[in-house]
Design a protein around this motif. Structure first.
Motif, PDB file in Angstrom:
ATOM      1  N   LYS A  18       0.833  -1.206   0.000  1.00  0.00           N
ATOM      2  CA  LYS A  18       0.000   0.000   0.000  1.00  0.00           C
ATOM      3  C   LYS A  18       0.866   1.254   0.000  1.00  0.00           C
ATOM      4  CE  LYS A  18      -4.018  -1.927   2.335  1.00  0.00           C
ATOM      5  NZ  LYS A  18      -4.863  -1.894   3.541  1.00  0.00           N
ATOM      6  N   LEU A  19       1.936   1.229   0.762  1.00  0.00           N
ATOM      7  CA  LEU A  19       2.848   2.365   0.814  1.00  0.00           C
ATOM      8  C   LEU A  19       3.487   2.608  -0.553  1.00  0.00           C
ATOM      9  CD1 LEU A  19       4.445   4.529   2.419  1.00  0.00           C
ATOM     10  CD2 LEU A  19       6.148   2.747   2.834  1.00  0.00           C
ATOM     11  N   PHE A  20       3.985   1.545  -1.184  1.00  0.00           N
ATOM     12  CA  PHE A  20       4.608   1.693  -2.500  1.00  0.00           C
ATOM     13  C   PHE A  20       3.589   2.138  -3.546  1.00  0.00           C
ATOM     14  CE2 PHE A  20       8.095  -1.156  -0.933  1.00  0.00           C
ATOM     15  CZ  PHE A  20       9.077  -0.190  -1.008  1.00  0.00           C
ATOM     16  N   ASN A  21       2.376   1.616  -3.470  1.00  0.00           N
ATOM     17  CA  ASN A  21       1.348   2.045  -4.417  1.00  0.00           C
ATOM     18  C   ASN A  21       1.043   3.525  -4.250  1.00  0.00           C
ATOM     19  OD1 ASN A  21       1.094  -0.403  -5.694  1.00  0.00           O
ATOM     20  ND2 ASN A  21      -0.575  -1.110  -4.381  1.00  0.00           N
ATOM     21  N   GLN A  22       0.988   4.001  -3.023  1.00  0.00           N
ATOM     22  CA  GLN A  22       0.748   5.425  -2.774  1.00  0.00           C
ATOM     23  C   GLN A  22       1.905   6.273  -3.299  1.00  0.00           C
ATOM     24  OE1 GLN A  22      -2.019   6.840  -1.731  1.00  0.00           O
ATOM     25  NE2 GLN A  22      -1.133   8.872  -1.823  1.00  0.00           N
ATOM     26  N   LEU A  23       3.128   5.820  -3.056  1.00  0.00           N
ATOM     27  CA  LEU A  23       4.301   6.542  -3.565  1.00  0.00           C
ATOM     28  C   LEU A  23       4.327   6.550  -5.090  1.00  0.00           C
ATOM     29  CD1 LEU A  23       7.064   5.354  -1.098  1.00  0.00           C
ATOM     30  CD2 LEU A  23       6.160   7.663  -1.322  1.00  0.00           C
ATOM     31  N   ARG A  24       3.968   5.425  -5.715  1.00  0.00           N
ATOM     32  CA  ARG A  24       3.892   5.366  -7.179  1.00  0.00           C
ATOM     33  C   ARG A  24       2.887   6.376  -7.699  1.00  0.00           C
ATOM     34  NH1 ARG A  24       3.935  -0.401  -6.209  1.00  0.00           N
ATOM     35  NH2 ARG A  24       5.991  -1.163  -6.757  1.00  0.00           N
ATOM     36  N   TYR A  25       1.733   6.395  -7.077  1.00  0.00           N
ATOM     37  CA  TYR A  25       0.678   7.334  -7.487  1.00  0.00           C
ATOM     38  C   TYR A  25       1.158   8.783  -7.345  1.00  0.00           C
ATOM     39  CZ  TYR A  25      -3.667   9.921  -7.523  1.00  0.00           C
ATOM     40  OH  TYR A  25      -4.642  10.835  -7.806  1.00  0.00           O
ATOM     41  N   GLN A  26       1.808   9.082  -6.240  1.00  0.00           N
ATOM     42  CA  GLN A  26       2.298  10.439  -5.994  1.00  0.00           C
ATOM     43  C   GLN A  26       3.333  10.846  -7.048  1.00  0.00           C
ATOM     44  OE1 GLN A  26       1.814  12.623  -3.178  1.00  0.00           O
ATOM     45  NE2 GLN A  26       0.114  11.406  -2.416  1.00  0.00           N
ATOM     46  N   LEU A  27       4.262   9.945  -7.372  1.00  0.00           N
ATOM     47  CA  LEU A  27       5.290  10.250  -8.366  1.00  0.00           C
ATOM     48  C   LEU A  27       4.693  10.419  -9.760  1.00  0.00           C
ATOM     49  CD1 LEU A  27       8.198   7.918  -7.233  1.00  0.00           C
ATOM     50  CD2 LEU A  27       8.221  10.414  -7.276  1.00  0.00           C
ATOM     51  N   GLU A  28       3.718   9.603 -10.103  1.00  0.00           N
ATOM     52  CA  GLU A  28       3.085   9.718 -11.413  1.00  0.00           C
ATOM     53  C   GLU A  28       2.254  10.985 -11.530  1.00  0.00           C
ATOM     54  OE1 GLU A  28       0.914   6.103 -11.977  1.00  0.00           O
ATOM     55  OE2 GLU A  28       2.721   4.946 -12.425  1.00  0.00           O
ATOM     56  N   ALA A  29       1.742  11.487 -10.414  1.00  0.00           N
ATOM     57  CA  ALA A  29       0.877  12.662 -10.443  1.00  0.00           C
ATOM     58  C   ALA A  29       1.657  13.977 -10.479  1.00  0.00           C
ATOM     59  CB  ALA A  29      -0.045  12.650  -9.224  1.00  0.00           C
ATOM     60  N   VAL A  30       2.957  13.933 -10.270  1.00  0.00           N
ATOM     61  CA  VAL A  30       3.763  15.156 -10.265  1.00  0.00           C
ATOM     62  C   VAL A  30       3.742  15.780 -11.657  1.00  0.00           C
ATOM     63  CG1 VAL A  30       6.106  16.069 -10.041  1.00  0.00           C
ATOM     64  CG2 VAL A  30       5.260  14.409  -8.398  1.00  0.00           C
ATOM     65  N   GLU A  31       3.429  17.060 -11.705  1.00  0.00           N
ATOM     66  CA  GLU A  31       3.484  17.811 -12.956  1.00  0.00           C
ATOM     67  C   GLU A  31       4.606  18.827 -12.837  1.00  0.00           C
ATOM     68  OE1 GLU A  31      -0.178  19.415 -14.328  1.00  0.00           O
ATOM     69  OE2 GLU A  31      -1.291  17.598 -13.834  1.00  0.00           O
ATOM     70  N   ILE A  32       5.355  18.962 -13.893  1.00  0.00           N
ATOM     71  CA  ILE A  32       6.508  19.859 -13.892  1.00  0.00           C
ATOM     72  C   ILE A  32       6.124  21.163 -14.580  1.00  0.00           C
ATOM     73  CG2 ILE A  32       8.906  20.125 -14.617  1.00  0.00           C
ATOM     74  CD1 ILE A  32       8.472  17.917 -12.537  1.00  0.00           C
ATOM     75  N   HIS A  33       6.249  22.263 -13.835  1.00  0.00           N
ATOM     76  CA  HIS A  33       5.957  23.595 -14.369  1.00  0.00           C
ATOM     77  C   HIS A  33       7.065  24.585 -14.037  1.00  0.00           C
ATOM     78  CE1 HIS A  33       1.932  22.347 -15.444  1.00  0.00           C
ATOM     79  NE2 HIS A  33       1.748  21.893 -14.213  1.00  0.00           N
ATOM     80  N   ASN A  34       8.134  24.108 -13.435  1.00  0.00           N
ATOM     81  CA  ASN A  34       9.212  24.983 -12.998  1.00  0.00           C
ATOM     82  C   ASN A  34      10.515  24.503 -13.623  1.00  0.00           C
ATOM     83  OD1 ASN A  34      11.359  26.136 -11.532  1.00  0.00           O
ATOM     84  ND2 ASN A  34      10.111  26.334  -9.692  1.00  0.00           N
ATOM     85  N   ASP A  35      11.159  25.376 -14.389  1.00  0.00           N
ATOM     86  CA  ASP A  35      12.379  24.962 -15.084  1.00  0.00           C
ATOM     87  C   ASP A  35      13.530  24.670 -14.126  1.00  0.00           C
ATOM     88  OD1 ASP A  35      13.842  28.109 -16.130  1.00  0.00           O
ATOM     89  OD2 ASP A  35      12.408  27.715 -14.533  1.00  0.00           O
ATOM     90  N   LYS A  36      13.615  25.387 -13.018  1.00  0.00           N
ATOM     91  CA  LYS A  36      14.693  25.119 -12.055  1.00  0.00           C
ATOM     92  C   LYS A  36      14.530  23.746 -11.416  1.00  0.00           C
ATOM     93  CE  LYS A  36      15.673  29.917 -10.977  1.00  0.00           C
ATOM     94  NZ  LYS A  36      15.664  30.967  -9.968  1.00  0.00           N
ATOM     95  N   LEU A  37      13.297  23.397 -11.069  1.00  0.00           N
ATOM     96  CA  LEU A  37      13.028  22.074 -10.495  1.00  0.00           C
ATOM     97  C   LEU A  37      13.307  20.984 -11.528  1.00  0.00           C
ATOM     98  CD1 LEU A  37      11.942  20.243  -8.250  1.00  0.00           C
ATOM     99  CD2 LEU A  37       9.652  20.628  -9.184  1.00  0.00           C
ATOM    100  N   ALA A  38      12.925  21.218 -12.767  1.00  0.00           N
ATOM    101  CA  ALA A  38      13.161  20.233 -13.823  1.00  0.00           C
ATOM    102  C   ALA A  38      14.659  19.999 -14.012  1.00  0.00           C
ATOM    103  CB  ALA A  38      12.527  20.696 -15.125  1.00  0.00           C
ATOM    104  N   ARG A  39      15.440  21.064 -14.026  1.00  0.00           N
ATOM    105  CA  ARG A  39      16.892  20.916 -14.179  1.00  0.00           C
ATOM    106  C   ARG A  39      17.494  20.164 -12.992  1.00  0.00           C
ATOM    107  NH1 ARG A  39      16.355  26.328 -15.569  1.00  0.00           N
ATOM    108  NH2 ARG A  39      16.361  26.597 -17.820  1.00  0.00           N
ATOM    109  N   LEU A  40      17.042  20.495 -11.786  1.00  0.00           N
ATOM    110  CA  LEU A  40      17.544  19.834 -10.584  1.00  0.00           C
ATOM    111  C   LEU A  40      17.252  18.336 -10.623  1.00  0.00           C
ATOM    112  CD1 LEU A  40      18.782  19.970  -7.721  1.00  0.00           C
ATOM    113  CD2 LEU A  40      16.461  20.333  -6.881  1.00  0.00           C
TER     114      LEU A  40
END
Length: 95
Positions: free
Chosen positions: A12-34
């Motif tokens: 359940k923990l890994f499934n929640q972490l998977r969901y969280q990682l898949e839901a991340v949207e990138i809108h910041n170029d500094k974060l994307a570069r990092l």
């Protein structure tokens, strides 16, 4: 807590972490570069050990044993896509 209940809890923990990682949207170029700098493009643990020009043994890529490997690589791909498409940046330096 028996072994089966603990395994279900971890799942359940890994499934929640998977969901969280898949839901991340990138809108910041500094974060994307990092994230592109932090997440390696290939498995850093793969090695070929040589001695006197002869291969002694190979250490296979172990990253696929990570239960979140696919999601982390997907996040890196989102970052690369954002930098290339939205920012017009040359992303070959991250490969």
């Amino acid at each position: 807590m028996n072994l089966s209940a603990k395994a279900q809890s971890n799942n359940k923990l890994f499934n929640q972490l998977r969901y969280q990682l898949e839901a991340v949207e990138i809108h910041n170029d500094k974060l994307a570069r990092l994230l592109c700098k932090l997440i390696p493009s290939h498995c850093p643990f793969e090695r070929t050990v040589t001695f006197l020009g002869r291969i002694l043994f190979r250490i296979p890529p172990l990253c696929k044993l990570n239960p979140l490997y696919e999601e982390i690589i997907g996040l890196r791909f989102k970052c690369l896509t954002f930098l290339a498409d939205e920012c017009g940046e040359d992303v070959t330096k991250y490969c």
